[in-house]
Motif scaffolding. Sequence first.
Motif, PDB file in Angstrom:
ATOM      1  N   VAL A 149      -2.322   1.532  -6.733  1.00 29.58           N
ATOM      2  CA  VAL A 149      -2.789   0.319  -6.075  1.00 29.58           C
ATOM      3  C   VAL A 149      -1.704  -0.146  -5.102  1.00 29.58           C
ATOM      4  O   VAL A 149      -0.510   0.002  -5.372  1.00 29.58           O
ATOM      5  CB  VAL A 149      -3.095  -0.799  -7.096  1.00 29.58           C
ATOM      6  N   PRO A 150      -2.094  -0.699  -3.961  1.00 28.16           N
ATOM      7  CA  PRO A 150      -1.093  -1.187  -3.010  1.00 28.16           C
ATOM      8  C   PRO A 150      -0.394  -2.432  -3.544  1.00 28.16           C
ATOM      9  O   PRO A 150      -1.021  -3.301  -4.147  1.00 28.16           O
ATOM     10  CB  PRO A 150      -1.918  -1.489  -1.760  1.00 28.16           C
ATOM     11  N   VAL A 151       0.905  -2.516  -3.313  1.00 25.42           N
ATOM     12  CA  VAL A 151       1.679  -3.690  -3.738  1.00 25.42           C
ATOM     13  C   VAL A 151       2.516  -4.211  -2.577  1.00 25.42           C
ATOM     14  O   VAL A 151       3.607  -4.725  -2.760  1.00 25.42           O
ATOM     15  CB  VAL A 151       2.579  -3.358  -4.950  1.00 25.42           C
ATOM     16  N   GLY A 152       2.029  -4.032  -1.411  1.00 28.53           N
ATOM     17  CA  GLY A 152       2.746  -4.463  -0.228  1.00 28.53           C
ATOM     18  C   GLY A 152       2.284  -3.662   0.960  1.00 28.53           C
ATOM     19  O   GLY A 152       1.372  -2.822   0.866  1.00 28.53           O
ATOM     20  N   ALA A 153       2.918  -3.893   2.074  1.00 25.53           N
ATOM     21  CA  ALA A 153       2.499  -3.221   3.302  1.00 25.53           C
ATOM     22  C   ALA A 153       2.792  -1.731   3.265  1.00 25.53           C
ATOM     23  O   ALA A 153       2.019  -0.931   3.775  1.00 25.53           O
ATOM     24  CB  ALA A 153       3.185  -3.864   4.501  1.00 25.53           C
ATOM     25  N   ASN A 154       3.909  -1.345   2.639  1.00 24.53           N
ATOM     26  CA  ASN A 154       4.331   0.051   2.707  1.00 24.53           C
ATOM     27  C   ASN A 154       4.603   0.675   1.349  1.00 24.53           C
ATOM     28  O   ASN A 154       5.273   1.710   1.272  1.00 24.53           O
ATOM     29  CB  ASN A 154       5.599   0.163   3.573  1.00 24.53           C
ATOM     30  N   SER A 155       4.134   0.089   0.285  1.00 25.47           N
ATOM     31  CA  SER A 155       4.407   0.641  -1.042  1.00 25.47           C
ATOM     32  C   SER A 155       3.173   0.537  -1.923  1.00 25.47           C
ATOM     33  O   SER A 155       2.245  -0.214  -1.639  1.00 25.47           O
ATOM     34  CB  SER A 155       5.587  -0.076  -1.693  1.00 25.47           C
TER      35      SER A 155
END
Length: 437
Positions: free
Chosen positions: A136-142
């Motif tokens: 799952v995404p946890v920010g713009a780039n991670s």
Amino acid sequence: PPRRSALRSRWTARQRVFQLVVIACVTLLLLSLFLGSFTSTHSIVSGLLHLKPTMQPSPQGASDLFYVQGSPSWGQLFIDGRRMARVPVLGVDRPLRLSRGSHLLRWQANPFQPLSCTVSIPFLLGADTCLYNEAVPVGANSSAWIITFSSTLENLPQNLRASLIQTAQAALDSQQTVETMQPGELYALSSSQACKPSVTAVYCLATARQPLKATLSFHLDTVASQNATCSSFGLGNSCIFQRQDCHRFCTVPAQLLHAGSVLPSDWNVFAVVRSSWTYALPDGRVIARNQPDSFLDYEEGNEYFIALQITWNGSAWGATVLHGSLLSNPTCTEAENEVETGGFLGNAKIPFAINWNVASGATQAAGCVVVASPAENTDTTPFPSTQPLPGLYCLHRFGVLLAANALAHRYWPYLPVADPYEQHLARNLAILVAESL
């Protein structure tokens, strides 16, 4: 000068060792060049020589961030032997960040046996045992991986497993309902003498000659089988859910359950049940026991998912059936299954796509109505897009699917026709469907 003996070696011991080393190095060099020219051979040799796992980058650019979801929910997470005071919640908290190296994760939820796996940063090919295929995404780039621990009946000691099964069956027994069958009504039978061929299938049914007491019961099935099928609305025909056989109980995601029915201290599971009917005379004499909830011969013995809420107080189990979902309404699940896979929908000459909506009354044994409504984005015009088709509904009662009025009989002339009492019941249930749309 003295003559050299023919038996004496031309080289010293040190010279002979040096020669052997040079020959071995040249041989290995030539062999590596030869094998390197063949991709498959090179791969085989490399696989044989790599006896230890190798460090590889994590798939899909995975990071060192993780969420851990375990069941039952009252369990605790241990990382490298240290208990986590609070497990980050997906969508609420920041994920866990693991340091470089190998880590042992353990989920302990008494009285279940602990579940454990290993994970490495970076990913250690051939050594890590944690399954984390979802991120799952946890920010713009991670992004963060999701590691799941799912307990089943298999993770319980035999005596506690048996007591949980007994408790779950008691919860199902509390759902048993009774309905009076009127003379002339049809009901499903498993006897081959009651089976008659029709246009679309073989129907197995009989006619009540006098009032009968019809009892609908549900039976838990905990025997895992690879070939078993479960008729569960919205989840296909498999008894497998998220790679687990639900005969042994599988954890239900909270988003699939009715809002307000999920508590953090509970274990919400899908269990597999089979419904059956028992028919008795007014004096109590049973004339047929364990009869199917379907009059289609090839569907005898259908099984379904049902949602259970399980608790553990440290010494005893508790179990209740979760309502508010078709998954906990086997009568309507069977009705949906018959109209969608029984051949009735495919053989109907309706010039537009339709969906089915269902409703049952307070008494499960009374039956379930299935109402046809237009599918979204239909090309047929003019056509109402928010209301069910007026009068086009069927009634599933005592295991038999009935055409509940003239319009339904027009499109499905091969279905048995409901009598006036059943038509009245179907109209009342259809009102519930219209109100819910």
